[in-house]
Structures are given as C-alpha cells and as structure tokens.
Scaffold this motif. Structure first.
Motif, PDB file in Angstrom:
ATOM      1  N   GLY A  38       0.813  -1.203   0.000  1.00  0.00           N
ATOM      2  CA  GLY A  38       0.000   0.000   0.000  1.00  0.00           C
ATOM      3  C   GLY A  38       0.850   1.258   0.000  1.00  0.00           C
ATOM      4  O   GLY A  38       2.063   1.224  -0.161  1.00  0.00           O
ATOM      5  N   ALA A  39       0.205   2.387   0.203  1.00  0.00           N
ATOM      6  CA  ALA A  39       0.904   3.670   0.201  1.00  0.00           C
ATOM      7  C   ALA A  39       1.081   4.215   1.615  1.00  0.00           C
ATOM      8  O   ALA A  39       1.524   5.339   1.800  1.00  0.00           O
ATOM      9  CB  ALA A  39       0.138   4.672  -0.656  1.00  0.00           C
ATOM     10  N   GLY A  40       0.712   3.428   2.617  1.00  0.00           N
ATOM     11  CA  GLY A  40       0.780   3.891   3.991  1.00  0.00           C
ATOM     12  C   GLY A  40       2.133   3.661   4.623  1.00  0.00           C
ATOM     13  O   GLY A  40       3.174   3.808   3.982  1.00  0.00           O
ATOM     14  N   GLU A  41       2.144   3.295   5.882  1.00  0.00           N
ATOM     15  CA  GLU A  41       3.361   3.116   6.670  1.00  0.00           C
ATOM     16  C   GLU A  41       4.350   2.204   5.940  1.00  0.00           C
ATOM     17  O   GLU A  41       3.995   1.133   5.483  1.00  0.00           O
ATOM     18  CB  GLU A  41       2.973   2.509   8.031  1.00  0.00           C
ATOM     19  CG  GLU A  41       4.022   2.676   9.110  1.00  0.00           C
ATOM     20  CD  GLU A  41       5.072   1.584   9.040  1.00  0.00           C
ATOM     21  OE1 GLU A  41       6.243   1.898   9.314  1.00  0.00           O
ATOM     22  OE2 GLU A  41       4.723   0.444   8.696  1.00  0.00           O
ATOM     23  N   PRO A  42       5.622   2.662   5.800  1.00  0.00           N
ATOM     24  CA  PRO A  42       6.567   1.966   4.911  1.00  0.00           C
ATOM     25  C   PRO A  42       7.314   0.798   5.547  1.00  0.00           C
ATOM     26  O   PRO A  42       8.162   0.209   4.901  1.00  0.00           O
ATOM     27  CB  PRO A  42       7.557   3.075   4.553  1.00  0.00           C
ATOM     28  CG  PRO A  42       7.591   3.924   5.787  1.00  0.00           C
ATOM     29  CD  PRO A  42       6.192   3.913   6.340  1.00  0.00           C
ATOM     30  N   GLY A  43       7.020   0.455   6.802  1.00  0.00           N
ATOM     31  CA  GLY A  43       7.793  -0.584   7.485  1.00  0.00           C
ATOM     32  C   GLY A  43       7.833  -1.899   6.741  1.00  0.00           C
ATOM     33  O   GLY A  43       8.890  -2.529   6.612  1.00  0.00           O
ATOM     34  N   HIS A  44       6.688  -2.338   6.196  1.00  0.00           N
ATOM     35  CA  HIS A  44       6.625  -3.613   5.490  1.00  0.00           C
ATOM     36  C   HIS A  44       7.468  -3.577   4.219  1.00  0.00           C
ATOM     37  O   HIS A  44       8.231  -4.504   3.932  1.00  0.00           O
ATOM     38  CB  HIS A  44       5.164  -3.934   5.146  1.00  0.00           C
ATOM     39  CG  HIS A  44       4.988  -5.148   4.293  1.00  0.00           C
ATOM     40  ND1 HIS A  44       5.253  -6.416   4.744  1.00  0.00           N
ATOM     41  CD2 HIS A  44       4.593  -5.282   2.997  1.00  0.00           C
ATOM     42  CE1 HIS A  44       5.009  -7.289   3.777  1.00  0.00           C
ATOM     43  NE2 HIS A  44       4.616  -6.627   2.709  1.00  0.00           N
ATOM     44  N   ARG A  45       7.354  -2.490   3.481  1.00  0.00           N
ATOM     45  CA  ARG A  45       8.097  -2.389   2.223  1.00  0.00           C
ATOM     46  C   ARG A  45       9.601  -2.256   2.491  1.00  0.00           C
ATOM     47  O   ARG A  45      10.424  -2.795   1.757  1.00  0.00           O
ATOM     48  CB  ARG A  45       7.588  -1.204   1.394  1.00  0.00           C
ATOM     49  CG  ARG A  45       6.115  -1.335   1.013  1.00  0.00           C
ATOM     50  CD  ARG A  45       5.697  -0.348  -0.050  1.00  0.00           C
ATOM     51  NE  ARG A  45       5.859   1.037   0.372  1.00  0.00           N
ATOM     52  CZ  ARG A  45       5.029   1.670   1.188  1.00  0.00           C
ATOM     53  NH1 ARG A  45       3.980   1.034   1.704  1.00  0.00           N
ATOM     54  NH2 ARG A  45       5.220   2.936   1.498  1.00  0.00           N
ATOM     55  N   ALA A  46       9.964  -1.523   3.545  1.00  0.00           N
ATOM     56  CA  ALA A  46      11.378  -1.392   3.895  1.00  0.00           C
ATOM     57  C   ALA A  46      11.963  -2.755   4.280  1.00  0.00           C
ATOM     58  O   ALA A  46      13.116  -3.061   3.953  1.00  0.00           O
ATOM     59  CB  ALA A  46      11.544  -0.399   5.043  1.00  0.00           C
ATOM     60  N   ALA A  47      11.160  -3.577   4.964  1.00  0.00           N
ATOM     61  CA  ALA A  47      11.622  -4.915   5.321  1.00  0.00           C
ATOM     62  C   ALA A  47      11.849  -5.776   4.077  1.00  0.00           C
ATOM     63  O   ALA A  47      12.810  -6.554   4.010  1.00  0.00           O
ATOM     64  CB  ALA A  47      10.603  -5.588   6.246  1.00  0.00           C
ATOM     65  N   CYS A  48      10.976  -5.616   3.084  1.00  0.00           N
ATOM     66  CA  CYS A  48      11.143  -6.364   1.827  1.00  0.00           C
ATOM     67  C   CYS A  48      12.444  -5.974   1.130  1.00  0.00           C
ATOM     68  O   CYS A  48      13.160  -6.832   0.594  1.00  0.00           O
ATOM     69  CB  CYS A  48       9.953  -6.100   0.902  1.00  0.00           C
ATOM     70  SG  CYS A  48       8.394  -6.836   1.457  1.00  0.00           S
ATOM     71  N   VAL A  49      12.754  -4.678   1.135  1.00  0.00           N
ATOM     72  CA  VAL A  49      13.978  -4.208   0.488  1.00  0.00           C
ATOM     73  C   VAL A  49      15.210  -4.720   1.241  1.00  0.00           C
ATOM     74  O   VAL A  49      16.197  -5.130   0.624  1.00  0.00           O
ATOM     75  CB  VAL A  49      13.982  -2.669   0.404  1.00  0.00           C
ATOM     76  CG1 VAL A  49      15.305  -2.178  -0.150  1.00  0.00           C
ATOM     77  CG2 VAL A  49      12.847  -2.178  -0.475  1.00  0.00           C
ATOM     78  N   ARG A  50      15.150  -4.722   2.570  1.00  0.00           N
ATOM     79  CA  ARG A  50      16.282  -5.231   3.357  1.00  0.00           C
ATOM     80  C   ARG A  50      16.526  -6.704   3.069  1.00  0.00           C
ATOM     81  O   ARG A  50      17.680  -7.141   2.932  1.00  0.00           O
ATOM     82  CB  ARG A  50      16.019  -5.017   4.855  1.00  0.00           C
ATOM     83  CG  ARG A  50      16.155  -3.581   5.317  1.00  0.00           C
ATOM     84  CD  ARG A  50      16.238  -3.499   6.833  1.00  0.00           C
ATOM     85  NE  ARG A  50      15.023  -4.003   7.472  1.00  0.00           N
ATOM     86  CZ  ARG A  50      13.973  -3.235   7.775  1.00  0.00           C
ATOM     87  NH1 ARG A  50      13.980  -1.949   7.476  1.00  0.00           N
ATOM     88  NH2 ARG A  50      12.919  -3.751   8.383  1.00  0.00           N
TER      89      ARG A  50
END
Length: 233
Positions: A38-50
């Motif tokens: 989604g476009a909300g809190e980036p924690g999940h997407r940042a974890a995917c990038v890590r």
C-alpha cells in the motif's frame, strides 16, 4: 517471515550457498511485498527491500565460494562478478529496483539504492560472440553484456538528485559502483585481447587487431558524460 529469511541467508557461507539458488523466488516475494504494502506506513516495504539486499549478499558470498573452490583467485578477489545472475534473477532485480525507487518514503528509496549498488557488480552478463554481434534482446534474451548495468546506471542518474540527502548520497555510491564494475569489465576484455594478439604474434600469425564485437559497450563512462551533457543542455 521474509525478514527472518533475509537475516538467516547471509549469516555464513554455507547458508549463503543454500540460499543463492532460490534468489529468483525470494526476490519475487520481496517484489510482491512492495506491491502489496500500500501507500501507507513503509515498514513492510522497507523490510522487503532489506531482505532483497541480504539475498544479493548471499549471492555474492556464494559466487566467491565457487571461485575459491575452482581455484580462480582472480575472480574471488575481483569487484565485478560477470555471469553471476541468470536471466530470471537479473530481470527481476531490475523490476525490483524500478518499483522500490518509485516509493514515496525515503526509507524504501534508500533501500532501493543500496540494493542497486549491491547488484551492480553482478549485473554484467556473459553472452556469446554471435549474440553480441546480433545485438538487441531476442527471444533467448540476447543482449549487450552491459545492458542490465547500463539500465541501473540510468536509474542512478535519474535519482542522484533525490529530495532526501541520504537517498541522493546512496545513489551516488551506486553510480560509482556501476562505473567501477564497467571499468573492470572493460579492462578484463582489453587484457584478453592483448593476450590473444600476443599469442598470434608468437605463432607468426598476422597480428592485425581484431575488432571486438562488443567494443562499443566498453566505455560506459563516455555514455555517462554524454548523458550528463544532455541534462545540462
């Protein structure tokens, strides 16, 4: 789950070698995580990038292990690792960079820059001479050996003036890594050509310089200069 996998896969050489063959599947999961975050809190997407970054670390560790096992010390110590990424992994890595770079949160864009920088030394392809002469990308994925690397270089150039100073700096580092990988590959090609010409001279064969099929792809720095001048115009 993805983050735990990322932490485990780069713990040691043995785990890295076990993880590297599944790089495509893991990167796909990370890419889907970017799409579903989604476009909300980036924690999940940042974890995917890590996690994606750690997978690339595992791939690099695996490549070094193979080079040491095969007694190829020059490869183990080199910066660039040509041919380390197969077609599926390379294409997925490019897609991942594009998606993560478009995120509105600097945490994710920073991860995209780090991921691209880690990928740069492994984005040089090994293609046959006939494929290089044909040029372009066909059904079998024939293309320039530097096609993927040039694409990441262009992404770095477009994002080097990111509004976040940290992200801009990370892209500057990635651009430097792209240029270093290209320069090292160009030097290795020139060294191979010199050795080939020397062997021909020693065999009393006409030592006329044989043009390289991919000589136009060696000077990525010249392309960078032209691109920079076009932006200033």
């Amino acid at each position: 789950t993805l983050e735990v996998l990322g932490q485990v896969c780069a713990l040691n050489m043995d785990l890295a070698k076990r993880t590297a063959p599944y790089a495509f599947e893991i990167l796909q999961c990370c890419h889907k995580g970017l799409l579903s975050g989604g476009a909300g809190e980036p924690g999940h997407r940042a974890a995917c990038v890590r996690t994606a970054c750690r997978v690339l670390v595992a791939c690099r560790m695996s490549a070094k292990s193979k080079a040491i096992f095969m007694n190829r010390g020059n490869v183990a110590d080199s910066f660039a690792v040509p041919g380390e990424m197969d077609e599926r992994v390379g294409v997925e890595a490019i897609k991942f960079v594009r998606k993560a770079t478009s995120d509105k949160y600097p945490e994710v864009r920073m991860g995209a820059a780090v991921f691209a920088g880690l990928a740069a030394p492994m984005l040089i392809r090994i293609v046959s001479s006939s494929a290089a002469q044909r040029g372009g990308a066909g059904k079998d994925g024939d293309a320039s050996p530097l096609a993927w690397l040039e694409e990441v270089t262009q992404v770095a150039l477009r994002n080097i003036d990111d509004e976040s100073a940290g992200v801009a700096t990370a892209w500057a580092v990635t651009l430097a890594r792209c240029l270093c990988a290209s320069a090292e590959r160009g030097q290795s090609v020139r060294d191979a050509q010199s050795e080939d010409q020397a062997s021909k001279r020693s065999a009393d064969v006409d030592d006329e310089v044989v043009p390289s099929a991919d000589g136009a792809n060696l000077d990525l720095a010249a392309k960078l200069k032209a691109f920079s001048e076009s932006r200033r115009a």
